[in-house]
Design a protein around this motif. Structure first.
Motif, PDB file in Angstrom:
ATOM      1  N   ASP A 166       0.820  -1.250  -0.135  1.00 23.53           N
ATOM      2  CA  ASP A 166       0.173  -0.018   0.004  1.00 23.53           C
ATOM      3  C   ASP A 166       0.746   1.224   0.196  1.00 23.53           C
ATOM      4  OD1 ASP A 166      -2.336   1.556   0.533  1.00 23.53           O
ATOM      5  OD2 ASP A 166      -1.208   1.924   2.365  1.00 23.53           O
ATOM      6  N   ARG A 167       1.785   1.304   0.844  1.00 22.97           N
ATOM      7  CA  ARG A 167       2.843   2.494   0.889  1.00 22.97           C
ATOM      8  C   ARG A 167       3.637   2.651  -0.541  1.00 22.97           C
ATOM      9  NH1 ARG A 167       0.870   6.063   3.212  1.00 22.97           N
ATOM     10  NH2 ARG A 167      -0.857   4.687   2.423  1.00 22.97           N
ATOM     11  N   TYR A 168       3.917   1.500  -0.882  1.00 24.10           N
ATOM     12  CA  TYR A 168       4.627   1.398  -2.432  1.00 24.10           C
ATOM     13  C   TYR A 168       3.697   2.075  -3.389  1.00 24.10           C
ATOM     14  CZ  TYR A 168       6.037  -0.305  -6.857  1.00 24.10           C
ATOM     15  OH  TYR A 168       6.319  -0.396  -8.329  1.00 24.10           O
ATOM     16  N   VAL A 169       2.454   1.745  -3.453  1.00 23.38           N
ATOM     17  CA  VAL A 169       1.813   2.336  -4.464  1.00 23.38           C
ATOM     18  C   VAL A 169       1.375   3.645  -4.179  1.00 23.38           C
ATOM     19  CG1 VAL A 169      -0.620   2.082  -5.437  1.00 23.38           C
ATOM     20  CG2 VAL A 169       0.631   0.196  -4.980  1.00 23.38           C
ATOM     21  N   ALA A 170       1.379   3.907  -2.882  1.00 25.30           N
ATOM     22  CA  ALA A 170       0.945   5.376  -2.607  1.00 25.30           C
ATOM     23  C   ALA A 170       2.112   6.403  -2.953  1.00 25.30           C
ATOM     24  CB  ALA A 170       0.769   5.573  -1.171  1.00 25.30           C
ATOM     25  N   ILE A 171       3.438   6.011  -3.140  1.00 25.90           N
ATOM     26  CA  ILE A 171       4.381   6.953  -3.259  1.00 25.90           C
ATOM     27  C   ILE A 171       4.774   6.924  -4.833  1.00 25.90           C
ATOM     28  CG2 ILE A 171       6.715   7.335  -2.601  1.00 25.90           C
ATOM     29  CD1 ILE A 171       6.242   6.577   0.275  1.00 25.90           C
ATOM     30  N   CYS A 172       4.935   5.579  -5.325  1.00 22.99           N
ATOM     31  CA  CYS A 172       5.482   5.570  -6.531  1.00 22.99           C
ATOM     32  C   CYS A 172       4.500   5.388  -7.616  1.00 22.99           C
ATOM     33  CB  CYS A 172       6.065   4.077  -6.394  1.00 22.99           C
ATOM     34  SG  CYS A 172       7.497   3.726  -5.619  1.00 22.99           S
ATOM     35  N   ASN A 173       3.017   5.248  -7.250  1.00 24.22           N
ATOM     36  CA  ASN A 173       2.087   5.616  -8.195  1.00 24.22           C
ATOM     37  C   ASN A 173       0.949   6.390  -7.733  1.00 24.22           C
ATOM     38  OD1 ASN A 173       2.976   3.651 -10.657  1.00 24.22           O
ATOM     39  ND2 ASN A 173       2.970   2.474  -8.730  1.00 24.22           N
ATOM     40  N   PRO A 174       1.069   7.677  -7.348  1.00 27.69           N
ATOM     41  CA  PRO A 174       0.316   8.424  -6.389  1.00 27.69           C
ATOM     42  C   PRO A 174      -1.137   8.699  -7.426  1.00 27.69           C
ATOM     43  CG  PRO A 174       2.288   9.807  -7.091  1.00 27.69           C
ATOM     44  CD  PRO A 174       2.614   8.377  -7.359  1.00 27.69           C
ATOM     45  N   LEU A 175      -0.767   9.028  -8.459  1.00 26.52           N
ATOM     46  CA  LEU A 175      -1.835   9.460  -9.375  1.00 26.52           C
ATOM     47  C   LEU A 175      -3.034   7.936  -9.446  1.00 26.52           C
ATOM     48  CD1 LEU A 175      -0.024  11.550 -12.125  1.00 26.52           C
ATOM     49  CD2 LEU A 175      -1.301  12.172 -10.132  1.00 26.52           C
ATOM     50  N   LEU A 176      -2.621   6.795  -9.634  1.00 26.53           N
ATOM     51  CA  LEU A 176      -3.224   5.713  -9.847  1.00 26.53           C
ATOM     52  C   LEU A 176      -3.583   4.850  -8.534  1.00 26.53           C
ATOM     53  CD1 LEU A 176      -1.444   4.170 -13.007  1.00 26.53           C
ATOM     54  CD2 LEU A 176      -3.661   5.494 -13.098  1.00 26.53           C
TER      55      LEU A 176
END
Length: 268
Positions: free
Chosen positions: A121-131
């Motif tokens: 969840d933290r990976y997606v939030a930081i590395c893919n914030p727009l998606l």
């Protein structure tokens, strides 16, 4: 030896944490406080993240289930351990011992994979914030929690049923303060090669896979943050690892730290 093998075990005797009578009362008070803090802290987190509409985010969804698993394995062991401090003989029935082992394995292993889900969840939030909202949809969050619960239920039942369908010797003293795999296996008269192999295989897979998932997720996060050009952006990136952007209440951050402290205490 053959007569001992045919002995039916109806209950076990737990050795407990200490056999010194002078330490029973102080340890009872200490662990009672730790258990109450764990229960109240985790129940508070579960209720707070359920009723507060500002906390309906994936991060707090996973945090709620992390509190559930911590409350689960603490309750599987804690109450019986506390009772054993105040009774003369620390006995546990055959079926209750099996249930304790099953629930402990279910919740303790589930916690490993929920921590992995939180790192994703933290990976997606930081590395893919727009998606982020697209990738971490409500359905995906439920799947990331349901799969660990189903898998851990399978592992828990497999190990528990395998152990308790084997033959126990007449000796029924468990060298521990709760029913765990290794002390129980030492009491078996049957061939333990298969169950030992099963436990070692699943334990290695659970630990290595969950640890690698967390390490890779955070490694990718750190690489993404270090690639940010501005110092302010890097600072916000590191801060975003732990504090969601829609959380405006500082008391929630303190409460988060409080629950994680309780989790560490519950393992002591």
């Amino acid at each position: 030896m053959e007569e001992s093998n045919l002995t039916v075990v109806h209950e076990f005797i737990l050795m407990g944490i200490t056999s010194r009578p002078g330490l029973q009362a102080p340890l009872f008070g200490l662990f009672l406080i730790i258990y109450l803090v764990t229960v109240l802290g985790n129940l508070g987190m579960i209720i707070l993240t359920k009723v507060d509409h500002s906390l309906q985010t994936p991060m707090y969804f996973f945090l709620r289930h992390l509190a559930v698993t911590d409350l689960g394995y603490s309750t599987a062991v804690g109450p019986k351990m506390l009772v054993n401090f105040v009774v003369d003989q620390n006995t546990i029935s055959f079926h209750f011992c099996a249930a304790q082992l099953a629930f402990f394995l279910l919740f303790i292993v589930s916690e490993l994979f929920i921590l992995s889900s939180m790192s994703y969840d933290r990976y997606v939030a930081i590395c893919n914030p727009l998606l982020y909202t697209v990738i971490m949809s409500q359905r995906v969050c439920h799947v990331l929690v349901a799969i660990p619960y189903l898998y851990c239920t399978f592992v828990s039942l497999l190990v528990t049923i395998k152990i308790f369908t084997l033959s126990f010797c007449g000796y029924n003293v468990i060298s521990h303060f709760y029913c765990d795999c290794v002390p129980l296996i030492s009491l078996l008269c049957s061939d333990t090669h298969d169950i030992e192999l099963i436990i070692m295989t699943f334990a290695a897979f659970d630990l290595i896979s969950s640890l690698l998932f967390v390490l890779v997720s955070y490694l990718l996060i750190f690489i993404a943050i270090l690639r940010m050009k501005s110092a302010e952006g890097r600072h916000k990136g590191f801060l975003y690892l732990w504090i969601p952007p829609d959380c405006t209440h500082s008391v929630l951050r303190d409460f988060d730290i409080y629950v994680h402290t309780a989790q560490v205490q519950s393992l002591l």
